[in-house]
Design a protein around this motif. Structure first.
Motif, PDB file in Angstrom:
ATOM      1  N   UNK A 223      -2.146 -14.725  -5.825  1.00 19.55           N
ATOM      2  CA  UNK A 223      -1.223 -14.124  -4.845  1.00 19.55           C
ATOM      3  C   UNK A 223      -0.946 -12.649  -5.116  1.00 19.55           C
ATOM      4  N   UNK A 224      -2.003 -11.890  -5.183  1.00 14.92           N
ATOM      5  CA  UNK A 224      -1.887 -10.475  -5.540  1.00 14.92           C
ATOM      6  C   UNK A 224      -1.052  -9.673  -4.538  1.00 14.92           C
ATOM      7  N   UNK A 225      -0.988 -10.178  -3.288  1.00 16.83           N
ATOM      8  CA  UNK A 225      -0.224  -9.417  -2.284  1.00 16.83           C
ATOM      9  C   UNK A 225       1.218  -9.196  -2.722  1.00 16.83           C
ATOM     10  N   UNK A 226       1.659  -9.990  -3.658  1.00 16.39           N
ATOM     11  CA  UNK A 226       3.019  -9.814  -4.168  1.00 16.39           C
ATOM     12  C   UNK A 226       3.226  -8.421  -4.776  1.00 16.39           C
ATOM     13  N   UNK A 227       2.156  -7.812  -5.237  1.00 21.97           N
ATOM     14  CA  UNK A 227       2.310  -6.500  -5.897  1.00 21.97           C
ATOM     15  C   UNK A 227       2.462  -5.340  -4.908  1.00 21.97           C
ATOM     16  N   UNK A 228       2.350  -5.655  -3.608  1.00 19.67           N
ATOM     17  CA  UNK A 228       2.526  -4.586  -2.620  1.00 19.67           C
ATOM     18  C   UNK A 228       3.938  -4.014  -2.755  1.00 19.67           C
ATOM     19  N   UNK A 229       3.992  -2.714  -2.887  1.00 16.03           N
ATOM     20  CA  UNK A 229       5.288  -2.062  -3.004  1.00 16.03           C
ATOM     21  C   UNK A 229       5.833  -2.053  -4.425  1.00 16.03           C
ATOM     22  N   UNK A 230       5.152  -2.731  -5.353  1.00 19.13           N
ATOM     23  CA  UNK A 230       5.630  -2.737  -6.749  1.00 19.13           C
ATOM     24  C   UNK A 230       4.732  -1.769  -7.533  1.00 19.13           C
ATOM     25  N   UNK A 231       4.995  -0.503  -7.366  1.00 17.86           N
ATOM     26  CA  UNK A 231       4.038   0.506  -7.832  1.00 17.86           C
ATOM     27  C   UNK A 231       3.767   0.483  -9.334  1.00 17.86           C
ATOM     28  N   UNK A 232       4.825   0.327 -10.116  1.00 14.48           N
ATOM     29  CA  UNK A 232       4.606   0.363 -11.571  1.00 14.48           C
ATOM     30  C   UNK A 232       3.768  -0.813 -12.041  1.00 14.48           C
ATOM     31  N   UNK A 233       4.061  -1.972 -11.465  1.00 13.25           N
ATOM     32  CA  UNK A 233       3.301  -3.162 -11.874  1.00 13.25           C
ATOM     33  C   UNK A 233       1.850  -3.031 -11.425  1.00 13.25           C
ATOM     34  N   UNK A 234       1.668  -2.482 -10.241  1.00 12.64           N
ATOM     35  CA  UNK A 234       0.299  -2.247  -9.752  1.00 12.64           C
ATOM     36  C   UNK A 234      -0.485  -1.357 -10.706  1.00 12.64           C
ATOM     37  N   UNK A 235       0.202  -0.327 -11.136  1.00 12.27           N
ATOM     38  CA  UNK A 235      -0.411   0.634 -12.051  1.00 12.27           C
ATOM     39  C   UNK A 235      -0.857  -0.087 -13.332  1.00 12.27           C
ATOM     40  N   UNK A 236       0.058  -0.917 -13.850  1.00 13.31           N
ATOM     41  CA  UNK A 236      -0.250  -1.637 -15.075  1.00 13.31           C
ATOM     42  C   UNK A 236      -1.415  -2.600 -14.856  1.00 13.31           C
ATOM     43  N   UNK A 237      -1.381  -3.277 -13.715  1.00 15.59           N
ATOM     44  CA  UNK A 237      -2.454  -4.212 -13.412  1.00 15.59           C
ATOM     45  C   UNK A 237      -3.783  -3.474 -13.305  1.00 15.59           C
ATOM     46  N   UNK A 238      -3.740  -2.313 -12.666  1.00 16.62           N
ATOM     47  CA  UNK A 238      -4.959  -1.518 -12.498  1.00 16.62           C
ATOM     48  C   UNK A 238      -5.579  -1.177 -13.853  1.00 16.62           C
ATOM     49  N   UNK A 239      -4.749  -0.745 -14.790  1.00 19.40           N
ATOM     50  CA  UNK A 239      -5.276  -0.380 -16.115  1.00 19.40           C
ATOM     51  C   UNK A 239      -5.832  -1.599 -16.846  1.00 19.40           C
ATOM     52  N   UNK A 259      -9.365  -7.284   0.452  1.00 18.15           N
ATOM     53  CA  UNK A 259      -8.926  -6.055  -0.213  1.00 18.15           C
ATOM     54  C   UNK A 259      -8.688  -4.925   0.790  1.00 18.15           C
ATOM     55  N   UNK A 260      -9.560  -4.811   1.787  1.00 19.95           N
ATOM     56  CA  UNK A 260      -9.384  -3.674   2.700  1.00 19.95           C
ATOM     57  C   UNK A 260      -8.144  -3.852   3.588  1.00 19.95           C
ATOM     58  N   UNK A 261      -7.711  -5.086   3.787  1.00 23.09           N
ATOM     59  CA  UNK A 261      -6.515  -5.288   4.619  1.00 23.09           C
ATOM     60  C   UNK A 261      -5.214  -5.296   3.828  1.00 23.09           C
ATOM     61  N   UNK A 262      -5.315  -5.176   2.549  1.00 28.73           N
ATOM     62  CA  UNK A 262      -4.086  -5.204   1.741  1.00 28.73           C
ATOM     63  C   UNK A 262      -3.443  -3.818   1.733  1.00 28.73           C
ATOM     64  N   UNK A 263      -3.040  -3.364   2.899  1.00 28.16           N
ATOM     65  CA  UNK A 263      -2.442  -2.034   2.923  1.00 28.16           C
ATOM     66  C   UNK A 263      -1.149  -2.133   2.137  1.00 28.16           C
ATOM     67  N   UNK A 264      -0.861  -1.090   1.397  1.00 25.77           N
ATOM     68  CA  UNK A 264       0.314  -1.188   0.530  1.00 25.77           C
ATOM     69  C   UNK A 264      -0.121  -1.314  -0.917  1.00 25.77           C
ATOM     70  N   UNK A 265      -1.371  -1.688  -1.102  1.00 29.01           N
ATOM     71  CA  UNK A 265      -1.913  -1.615  -2.476  1.00 29.01           C
ATOM     72  C   UNK A 265      -2.580  -0.253  -2.591  1.00 29.01           C
ATOM     73  N   UNK A 266      -2.506   0.311  -3.750  1.00 23.36           N
ATOM     74  CA  UNK A 266      -3.110   1.632  -3.947  1.00 23.36           C
ATOM     75  C   UNK A 266      -4.598   1.616  -3.605  1.00 23.36           C
ATOM     76  N   UNK A 267      -5.074   2.705  -3.022  1.00 18.87           N
ATOM     77  CA  UNK A 267      -6.478   2.757  -2.586  1.00 18.87           C
ATOM     78  C   UNK A 267      -7.461   2.472  -3.710  1.00 18.87           C
ATOM     79  N   UNK A 268      -7.206   3.089  -4.863  1.00 11.41           N
ATOM     80  CA  UNK A 268      -8.188   2.935  -5.950  1.00 11.41           C
ATOM     81  C   UNK A 268      -8.246   1.479  -6.429  1.00 11.41           C
ATOM     82  N   UNK A 269      -7.088   0.792  -6.350  1.00 10.03           N
ATOM     83  CA  UNK A 269      -7.080  -0.618  -6.760  1.00 10.03           C
ATOM     84  C   UNK A 269      -7.834  -1.456  -5.729  1.00 10.03           C
ATOM     85  N   UNK A 270      -7.584  -1.168  -4.457  1.00 11.60           N
ATOM     86  CA  UNK A 270      -8.282  -1.912  -3.392  1.00 11.60           C
ATOM     87  C   UNK A 270      -9.790  -1.737  -3.510  1.00 11.60           C
TER      88      UNK A 270
END
Ligand SMILES: Nc1ncnc2c1ncn2[C@@H]1O[C@H](COP(=O)(O)OP(=O)(O)OP(=O)(O)O)[C@@H](O)[C@H]1O
Length: 454
Positions: A223-239, A259-270
């Motif tokens: 359920x990765x969509x949960x990270x939409x809008x959670x920028x710090x956690x996204x960043x950590x997940x990305x690393x 992935x392409x429809x998950x707007x709200x996730x950072x582009x580089x992560x998508x």
């Protein structure tokens, strides 16, 4: 459990559970009848143990018992089942562990134990029914389980609508990898990932958290969509994601969109998420629903006539979880009363579920009508704005979604800007409270309900 199985199933099977003694690594849960005890044990036993262990790592066993007069129990939850914290203990004070269970958010956790999130033993490749809509996703999942980190399959990104088997497939991958042995697997929901990350920050153990995550062979995030809008956690997940893929480890991710429809996730992560294998689980077909029902009916050992299976597969088309819930209820009913299942008894036993499906009101329709009624923007249904002029209609829309659709609380939360199920729970009780106090408000809500139902 309620959030996971939905209200109907919760009320039918789990509501009557009463907390008994908590002793060392064992917690006792009590049920009023032997039948209920056996059913809960067979259908939910593993999951209950897993959840207890997740909340309180010291708990290793959940014992289910039939209640006898004079048994020592903690108080049942408050009448609405959701404000449990206010319940006073009956006969004995709950043991410390039991109290801790009602306040999980206060707990600073040991990040290590969470890396081995328990897998649901019911979710294996053997119990997954394959059909046209999911055969590709299934094949990809099998491939990853047999040969993790193969070129072209890393990351494996599984996506599809609610209740179509994403979690089931991820757990199957985990179970298969563990069965083969020699590999470390970490599975957790994105929500849990964020919670762990925040807990690690609080307890100043982020380095340990990262090291542990980065030491696994296979990392699965649900359920990765949960990270939409959670920028710090996204960043950590990305690393973490980069570190693992660069080290040749396998990542498996699920989400409700591609992935392409998950707007709200950072582009580089998508971009990175989409560069392995992306597999879509499509909505079920009638044939697949029949096969799933047949498989589940056979496993239960109860005879369910073909006509009844067809009827269910026609009526409940949205998601497999609900289909399964309906069948389970029929089977339990048949067991309880020792009567054969017929089309007539099906309509009777499932009348509330079937009614909900007849109405077919969608959450989108509810959001539209409610925003028009209070003259607010439709986008505010999912925005973070908290001004009352916006927040109150949003709560009403959540309330109506709960009343008029058969969606679970987490599903509703997701449709309202990825809010948590507890927010929906709060909205529902708040609107009920207000309707009792304020007749004009109650009339507004009733009017909306009638408009939506007609
Ligand atoms: N093809 C299938 N065969 C057997 N059972 C299935 C199948 N698809 C789904 N199910 C069952 O339906 C229920 C819901 O599936 P699951 O939890 O995997 O859905 P999900 O896609 O992860 O949903 P969510 O979007 O809510 O996270 C589970 O009990 C699962 O076992």
């Amino acid at each position: 459990m309620r959030a996971e199985v939905g209200d109907v199933e919760y009320r039918t099977w789990l509501q009557q559970i009463v907390l008994g003694p908590v002793d060392g690594d064992e917690v006792t849960l009590m049920l009023p009848t032997r039948f209920l005890r056996d059913w809960v044990r067979s259908q939910y036993g593993d999951r209950l143990s897993a959840l207890w262990n997740q909340e309180i790592p010291a708990i290793r066993r959940v014992e289910l018992q039939v209640m006898r007069p004079g048994d020592v129990v903690a108080a049942p939850p408050a009448a609405d089942g959701e404000g449990g914290a206010s319940a006073a203990p009956a006969e004995v004070t709950p043991a410390p562990a039991a109290r801790a269970a009602s306040a999980p958010s206060d707990r600073v956790s040991d990040t290590r134990s969470d890396l081995v999130a328990p897998l649901d033993q019911r979710f294996t490749f053997d119990t997954f029914v394959v059909g046209k809509p999911n055969e590709f996703a299934y094949a990809c999942a099998r491939r990853v389980a047999e040969k993790p980190s193969s070129v072209g399959f890393n990351p494996l990104f599984l996506y599809g609508g609610v209740g179509l088997g994403k979690t089931h497939l991820m757990h199957s991958i985990g179970a298969e990898l563990i069965r083969r042995g020699g590999i470390s697997v970490a599975y957790m929901s994105a929500e849990k990932f964020m919670y762990r990350f925040i807990a690690a920050i609080r307890s100043q153990s982020t380095v340990e958290f990262k090291d542990h995550l980065r030491s696994v062979d296979v990392l699965m995030i649900d359920d990765l969509q949960f990270l939409i809008g959670k920028d710090n956690t996204q960043e950590e997940f990305f690393h973490t994601f980069n570190a693992l893929v660069d080290a040749g480890r396998q990542i498996v991710v699920s989400a409700d969109k591609s992935p392409s429809d998950l707007s709200g996730l950072e582009d580089r992560l998508r971009t990175r998420l989409g560069c392995g294998m992306v597999a879509d689980i499509h909505a079920t077909t009638f044939e697949l629903r029949i096969s799933i029902l047949e498989a589940k009916a056979t496993a239960s050992g109860v005879v369910v006539p073909g006509k009844v299976l067809e009827f269910l597969a026609h009526k409940i088309t949205t998601n497999v979880r609900e289909l399964e819930g309906a069948l389970n209820r029929l089977i339990a009913h048949a067991n309880l009363f020792g009567r054969p299942i017929t089309l007539e008894s099906t309509q009777d036993v499932l009348h509330d579920i079937l009614k909900a499906h007849d109405r077919r009101v969608t959450i989108e329709e509810i959001q539209r009508k409610v925003s028009e009624h209070w003259n607010i923007r439709l986008t505010d249904m999912s925005s973070a704005r908290r001004a009352r002029a916006v927040a109150r209609p949003r709560q009403v829309a959540m309330y109506l979604a709960k009343q008029l659709t058969s969606r679970s609380l987490p599903e509703i939360g997701r449709k309202f800007g990825n809010r948590d199920h507890t927010t929906v729970m709060h909205a529902v009780s708040r609107v009920q409270e207000l309707m009792e106090r304020d007749t004009a408000f109650a009339e507004d809500v009733e009017l909306l309900r009638r408009m939506l139902e007609s």
